[in-house]
Scaffold this motif. Sequence first.
Motif, mmCIF file in Angstrom:
data_model
loop_
_atom_site.group_PDB
_atom_site.id
_atom_site.type_symbol
_atom_site.label_atom_id
_atom_site.label_comp_id
_atom_site.label_asym_id
_atom_site.label_seq_id
_atom_site.Cartn_x
_atom_site.Cartn_y
_atom_site.Cartn_z
ATOM 1 N N ASP A 150 0.840 -1.208 0.000
ATOM 2 C CA ASP A 150 0.000 0.000 0.000
ATOM 3 C C ASP A 150 0.877 1.261 0.000
ATOM 4 O O ASP A 150 0.639 2.207 -0.757
ATOM 5 C CB ASP A 150 -0.914 0.026 1.232
ATOM 6 C CG ASP A 150 -1.941 -1.103 1.203
ATOM 7 O OD1 ASP A 150 -2.123 -1.726 0.136
ATOM 8 O OD2 ASP A 150 -2.546 -1.379 2.264
ATOM 9 N N VAL A 151 1.897 1.257 0.875
ATOM 10 C CA VAL A 151 2.756 2.448 0.977
ATOM 11 C C VAL A 151 3.587 2.606 -0.304
ATOM 12 O O VAL A 151 3.807 3.730 -0.775
ATOM 13 C CB VAL A 151 3.657 2.368 2.233
ATOM 14 C CG1 VAL A 151 4.634 3.535 2.276
ATOM 15 C CG2 VAL A 151 2.812 2.357 3.500
ATOM 16 N N ALA A 152 4.017 1.487 -0.881
ATOM 17 C CA ALA A 152 4.787 1.562 -2.135
ATOM 18 C C ALA A 152 3.953 2.262 -3.215
ATOM 19 O O ALA A 152 4.473 3.110 -3.962
ATOM 20 C CB ALA A 152 5.195 0.163 -2.589
ATOM 21 N N ILE A 153 2.671 1.938 -3.268
ATOM 22 C CA ILE A 153 1.801 2.563 -4.274
ATOM 23 C C ILE A 153 1.675 4.068 -3.995
ATOM 24 O O ILE A 153 1.762 4.893 -4.907
ATOM 25 C CB ILE A 153 0.422 1.873 -4.291
ATOM 26 C CG1 ILE A 153 0.584 0.444 -4.837
ATOM 27 C CG2 ILE A 153 -0.592 2.660 -5.117
ATOM 28 C CD1 ILE A 153 -0.624 -0.459 -4.645
ATOM 29 N N GLU A 154 1.539 4.423 -2.699
ATOM 30 C CA GLU A 154 1.430 5.848 -2.343
ATOM 31 C C GLU A 154 2.706 6.610 -2.729
ATOM 32 O O GLU A 154 2.655 7.691 -3.302
ATOM 33 C CB GLU A 154 1.202 5.998 -0.826
ATOM 34 C CG GLU A 154 -0.178 5.556 -0.373
ATOM 35 C CD GLU A 154 -0.234 5.289 1.144
ATOM 36 O OE1 GLU A 154 -1.097 4.499 1.562
ATOM 37 O OE2 GLU A 154 0.606 5.873 1.892
ATOM 38 N N VAL A 155 3.860 6.029 -2.404
ATOM 39 C CA VAL A 155 5.130 6.704 -2.724
ATOM 40 C C VAL A 155 5.304 6.764 -4.242
ATOM 41 O O VAL A 155 5.753 7.780 -4.788
ATOM 42 C CB VAL A 155 6.329 5.989 -2.051
ATOM 43 C CG1 VAL A 155 7.647 6.624 -2.487
ATOM 44 C CG2 VAL A 155 6.201 6.037 -0.534
ATOM 45 N N GLY A 156 4.906 5.685 -4.924
ATOM 46 C CA GLY A 156 5.018 5.649 -6.382
ATOM 47 C C GLY A 156 4.297 6.823 -7.031
ATOM 48 O O GLY A 156 4.766 7.373 -8.041
ATOM 49 N N ALA A 157 3.177 7.230 -6.427
ATOM 50 C CA ALA A 157 2.402 8.339 -6.984
ATOM 51 C C ALA A 157 3.182 9.653 -6.940
ATOM 52 O O ALA A 157 2.916 10.575 -7.712
ATOM 53 C CB ALA A 157 1.079 8.474 -6.226
ATOM 54 N N GLU A 158 4.184 9.723 -6.026
ATOM 55 C CA GLU A 158 5.003 10.948 -5.941
ATOM 56 C C GLU A 158 6.061 10.982 -7.041
ATOM 57 O O GLU A 158 6.747 11.980 -7.206
ATOM 58 C CB GLU A 158 5.746 10.996 -4.588
ATOM 59 C CG GLU A 158 4.853 11.058 -3.370
ATOM 60 C CD GLU A 158 5.655 10.821 -2.077
ATOM 61 O OE1 GLU A 158 6.904 10.954 -2.081
ATOM 62 O OE2 GLU A 158 5.024 10.475 -1.062
ATOM 63 N N TYR A 159 6.244 9.860 -7.728
ATOM 64 C CA TYR A 159 7.289 9.760 -8.754
ATOM 65 C C TYR A 159 6.679 9.326 -10.085
ATOM 66 O O TYR A 159 6.855 8.172 -10.511
ATOM 67 C CB TYR A 159 8.353 8.742 -8.335
ATOM 68 C CG TYR A 159 9.161 9.124 -7.116
ATOM 69 C CD1 TYR A 159 10.422 9.705 -7.233
ATOM 70 C CD2 TYR A 159 8.674 8.877 -5.835
ATOM 71 C CE1 TYR A 159 11.168 10.035 -6.109
ATOM 72 C CE2 TYR A 159 9.412 9.207 -4.704
ATOM 73 C CZ TYR A 159 10.660 9.789 -4.851
ATOM 74 O OH TYR A 159 11.394 10.113 -3.733
ATOM 75 N N PRO A 160 5.931 10.217 -10.746
ATOM 76 C CA PRO A 160 5.237 9.821 -11.972
ATOM 77 C C PRO A 160 6.190 9.390 -13.094
ATOM 78 O O PRO A 160 5.786 8.648 -13.984
ATOM 79 C CB PRO A 160 4.467 11.089 -12.365
ATOM 80 C CG PRO A 160 5.094 12.200 -11.601
ATOM 81 C CD PRO A 160 5.696 11.612 -10.369
ATOM 82 N N ASP A 161 7.464 9.825 -13.018
ATOM 83 C CA ASP A 161 8.400 9.466 -14.085
ATOM 84 C C ASP A 161 9.092 8.121 -13.852
ATOM 85 O O ASP A 161 9.897 7.680 -14.665
ATOM 86 C CB ASP A 161 9.461 10.577 -14.252
ATOM 87 C CG ASP A 161 10.099 10.965 -12.924
ATOM 88 O OD1 ASP A 161 9.452 10.754 -11.862
ATOM 89 O OD2 ASP A 161 11.238 11.464 -12.930
ATOM 90 N N VAL A 162 8.782 7.457 -12.712
ATOM 91 C CA VAL A 162 9.377 6.143 -12.435
ATOM 92 C C VAL A 162 8.271 5.092 -12.455
ATOM 93 O O VAL A 162 7.219 5.274 -11.847
ATOM 94 C CB VAL A 162 10.096 6.130 -11.058
ATOM 95 C CG1 VAL A 162 10.673 4.753 -10.769
ATOM 96 C CG2 VAL A 162 11.192 7.191 -11.010
ATOM 97 N N GLU A 163 8.532 3.995 -13.185
ATOM 98 C CA GLU A 163 7.525 2.935 -13.294
ATOM 99 C C GLU A 163 7.634 1.993 -12.086
ATOM 100 O O GLU A 163 8.712 1.524 -11.756
ATOM 101 C CB GLU A 163 7.816 2.165 -14.586
ATOM 102 C CG GLU A 163 6.868 1.047 -14.889
ATOM 103 C CD GLU A 163 7.451 0.163 -16.004
ATOM 104 O OE1 GLU A 163 7.899 0.705 -17.036
ATOM 105 O OE2 GLU A 163 7.481 -1.061 -15.798
ATOM 106 N N LEU A 164 6.500 1.748 -11.435
ATOM 107 C CA LEU A 164 6.481 0.865 -10.262
ATOM 108 C C LEU A 164 5.811 -0.462 -10.605
ATOM 109 O O LEU A 164 4.729 -0.480 -11.205
ATOM 110 C CB LEU A 164 5.712 1.536 -9.108
ATOM 111 C CG LEU A 164 5.404 0.650 -7.890
ATOM 112 C CD1 LEU A 164 6.667 0.234 -7.153
ATOM 113 C CD2 LEU A 164 4.453 1.375 -6.928
ATOM 114 N N SER A 165 6.454 -1.577 -10.229
ATOM 115 C CA SER A 165 5.791 -2.879 -10.333
ATOM 116 C C SER A 165 5.941 -3.591 -8.996
ATOM 117 O O SER A 165 6.740 -3.174 -8.142
ATOM 118 C CB SER A 165 6.408 -3.708 -11.462
ATOM 119 O OG SER A 165 7.772 -3.947 -11.181
ATOM 120 N N HIS A 166 5.156 -4.652 -8.797
ATOM 121 C CA HIS A 166 5.201 -5.415 -7.546
ATOM 122 C C HIS A 166 5.459 -6.875 -7.874
ATOM 123 O O HIS A 166 5.000 -7.358 -8.912
ATOM 124 C CB HIS A 166 3.871 -5.306 -6.794
ATOM 125 C CG HIS A 166 3.436 -3.901 -6.563
ATOM 126 N ND1 HIS A 166 3.837 -3.165 -5.485
ATOM 127 C CD2 HIS A 166 2.654 -3.087 -7.311
ATOM 128 C CE1 HIS A 166 3.314 -1.952 -5.563
ATOM 129 N NE2 HIS A 166 2.594 -1.878 -6.666
#
Length: 354
Positions: free
Chosen positions: A201-217
């Motif tokens: 959950d927190v990873a998704i929240e932090v990911g939203a602060e970095y729109p230029d970095v792609e997040l996967s799980h």
Amino acid sequence: MKICVLPGDGIGPEITAEAVRVLNALDLKFEMEEALLGGCAVDATGNPYPEATQKLAQAADAVLLGAVGGPKWDSYPREQRPERGLLGIRKQLGLFANLRPAILYPELANASTLKPEVVAGLDILIVRELTGDIYFGQPRGIEMRDVDGKHQRFGFNTMHYTESEIRRILRVAFDAAKKRNKRVCSVDKMNVLECTQLWRDVAIEVGAEYPDVELSHMLVDNAAMQLVKNPKQFDVMVTGNMFGDILSDEASMLTGSIGMLPSASLDENNKGLYEPSHGSAPDIAGKGVANPLATILSAAMMLRYTFNQEAVAQRIEGAVKKVLAQGFRTGDIYESGMKRVGTREMGDAVLAVL
Ligand code: NAD
């Protein structure tokens, strides 16, 4: 730019000497001071992390460490073991983020136990949380309990993370990814462990602060498989203390060259401790044959993460690539037809390119 240099034991003094020569060859002004840590500190003061070293390490912006330990101290009481010094400095400096790159230079592809086409050119960064998780959870212990109708020994550890602990390590991973290929894979076990559902959950929240970095799980069991099957799919992997302990060792072994792998451990303000991933190699200590490249690459990480000198860090990494392309090899990475060199000559080769 204050650097505390802790050569340590075994090959530590030989390899840090080369990294210091490289730092001194740059057009940057460092203040460097040396101190004792580990077995050499026990011999001199009875304490593996003496007060004088504590003062220097705390006052410095970064610490460059060789390695500590050796058979001489294995039979000493626990509080006088060299590893105590290492744990002491990591704890005192509040180092919560461990960064371990696993890079396989194309020239060394044969050193890996995997097929060259799977690993040649591998360049991943594992970011491991270092001060939380089940390793530091309470309660913990082994005690007698009545379970399943039987009075028996019962062992327990507790996994826990606060959202702020997760957020700060995720930010380290995203910031690192911004300087690399802009992809973060967060590793958890959210299908079984609630604690790691929070992680996701927190990873998704932090990911939203970095729109230029792609997040996967990825679930940790799959991550362990994917690292062997297709490791080049990863850029930055971020995970908790226990999963990171295991995955970072797995990733480093993909390269087959322990003498090539640097590491960094950072605090909240990017103060860091930089050291090679290998140990003090007592079997080859004092012979002038140890590979200094992991320590030289650790110095490059110091320039990148503590001193924000990305261009200079890349210059050092580029010089290391070049000496490999020129055929220079210490014993641990030697293949027939290459130029076999010792610690000092390898340092000379890097300096010549710089
Ligand atoms: P090690 O990494 O010291 O050595 C493993 C093997 O790799 C040895 O054969 C060694 O010769 C070789 N090797 C390691 N670094 C090399 C280099 N730069 N160049 C060429 N060859 C290299 O691991 P170990 O033998 O398990 O441990 C030796 C000692 O180091 C122990 O006392 C251990 O506690 C300590 N240790 C310290 C650290 C640290 O300071 N961070 C980490 C791991 C182990």
